[in-house]
Design an enzyme around this catalytic site. Structure first.
Site, PDB file in Angstrom:
ATOM      1  N   CYS A 189      -6.548  -5.470  -7.481  1.00 34.51           N
ATOM      2  CA  CYS A 189      -6.336  -4.987  -6.154  1.00 34.51           C
ATOM      3  C   CYS A 189      -5.616  -6.097  -5.223  1.00 34.51           C
ATOM      4  CB  CYS A 189      -7.388  -4.607  -5.530  1.00 34.51           C
ATOM      5  SG  CYS A 189      -8.963  -5.811  -5.525  1.00 34.51           S
ATOM      6  N   HIS A 190      -5.737  -7.571  -5.485  1.00 39.84           N
ATOM      7  CA  HIS A 190      -5.162  -8.456  -4.858  1.00 39.84           C
ATOM      8  C   HIS A 190      -3.628  -8.608  -4.873  1.00 39.84           C
ATOM      9  CE1 HIS A 190      -5.603 -10.124  -8.958  1.00 39.84           C
ATOM     10  NE2 HIS A 190      -4.600 -10.720  -8.687  1.00 39.84           N
ATOM     11  N   ASN A 246     -12.574  -1.047  -4.834  1.00 45.66           N
ATOM     12  CA  ASN A 246     -12.443  -1.181  -6.390  1.00 45.66           C
ATOM     13  C   ASN A 246     -13.644  -1.887  -6.887  1.00 45.66           C
ATOM     14  OD1 ASN A 246     -11.606  -2.416  -8.838  1.00 45.66           O
ATOM     15  ND2 ASN A 246     -10.221  -3.801  -7.982  1.00 45.66           N
ATOM     16  N   TYR A 255       0.846  -1.253  -0.114  1.00 41.63           N
ATOM     17  CA  TYR A 255       0.049  -0.062   0.079  1.00 41.63           C
ATOM     18  C   TYR A 255       0.891   1.216   0.024  1.00 41.63           C
ATOM     19  CZ  TYR A 255      -3.702  -3.214   1.173  1.00 41.63           C
ATOM     20  OH  TYR A 255      -4.688  -4.276   1.399  1.00 41.63           O
ATOM     21  N   GLU A 269      -1.178 -16.662  -9.516  1.00 38.02           N
ATOM     22  CA  GLU A 269      -0.324 -15.998 -10.619  1.00 38.02           C
ATOM     23  C   GLU A 269       1.219 -16.270 -10.335  1.00 38.02           C
ATOM     24  OE1 GLU A 269      -0.921 -11.734 -10.287  1.00 38.02           O
ATOM     25  OE2 GLU A 269      -3.145 -11.816 -10.823  1.00 38.02           O
TER      26      GLU A 269
END
Length: 159
Positions: free
Chosen positions: A122-123, A114, A91, A149
């Site tokens: 946002c993850h 979001n 952040y 991912e």
């Protein structure tokens, strides 16, 4: 606006499209969601989400329309789309990238608001030191998305 539900490794995931593009997403089934897309844009959104969840797609190309949010929130959402697949930022790093190093908490609020999670990733934003904190879809879903991912990124790097 049309809601379509997609089965995924993180449970049912609903995506909304209108004439401009994807305009919403929601963890779980939205009551008005349908199973089968009926417009080309719907098919593109569903196809890309299925490919993403299968580990075959690392970058969404479906158009996204963000119609709400403050100027700061929109800036955070744009910044999210710049985080490479399989990577994370904190952040604080996002706040610094936006020129406001003291705005880490505000970045967190923007993440929570979001309107198009997963497609606007946002993850990929984590707490200081890489700590997993906060996620509108729940931390177990955030972990699954990050693991998906990371696994795909590793396989691609090693092949």
């Amino acid at each position: 606006m049309r809601w379509i539900v997609v089965d995924s490794p993180i449970g049912e995931f609903s995506v909304a499209t209108d004439s401009g593009g994807v305009c919403g997403a929601h963890f779980g089934r939205v009551p008005s969601a349908v199973e089968a897309p009926d417009a080309e844009l719907d098919r593109q959104a569903v196809g890309e989400l299925r490919a993403y969840f299968a580990g075959e797609l690392t970058e969404f190309t479906v158009p996204v329309v963000l119609r709400r949010g403050s100027e700061f929130e929109r800036a955070v959402w744009r910044e999210m789309t710049l985080i490479p697949y399989g990577e994370t930022l904190t952040y604080g790093q996002v706040a610094r990238a936006l020129g406001d190093p003291g705005a880490a908490r505000a970045v967190g609020v923007a993440c929570n608001r979001n309107p198009v999670p997963v497609i606007v990733p946002c993850h990929r934003i984590v707490g200081a030191g890489g700590k997993l904190v906060g996620f509108g879809g729940g931390l177990p879903r955030k972990v699954k998305l990050l693991e998906l991912e990371a696994g795909v990124a590793l396989r691609r790097a090693w092949s």
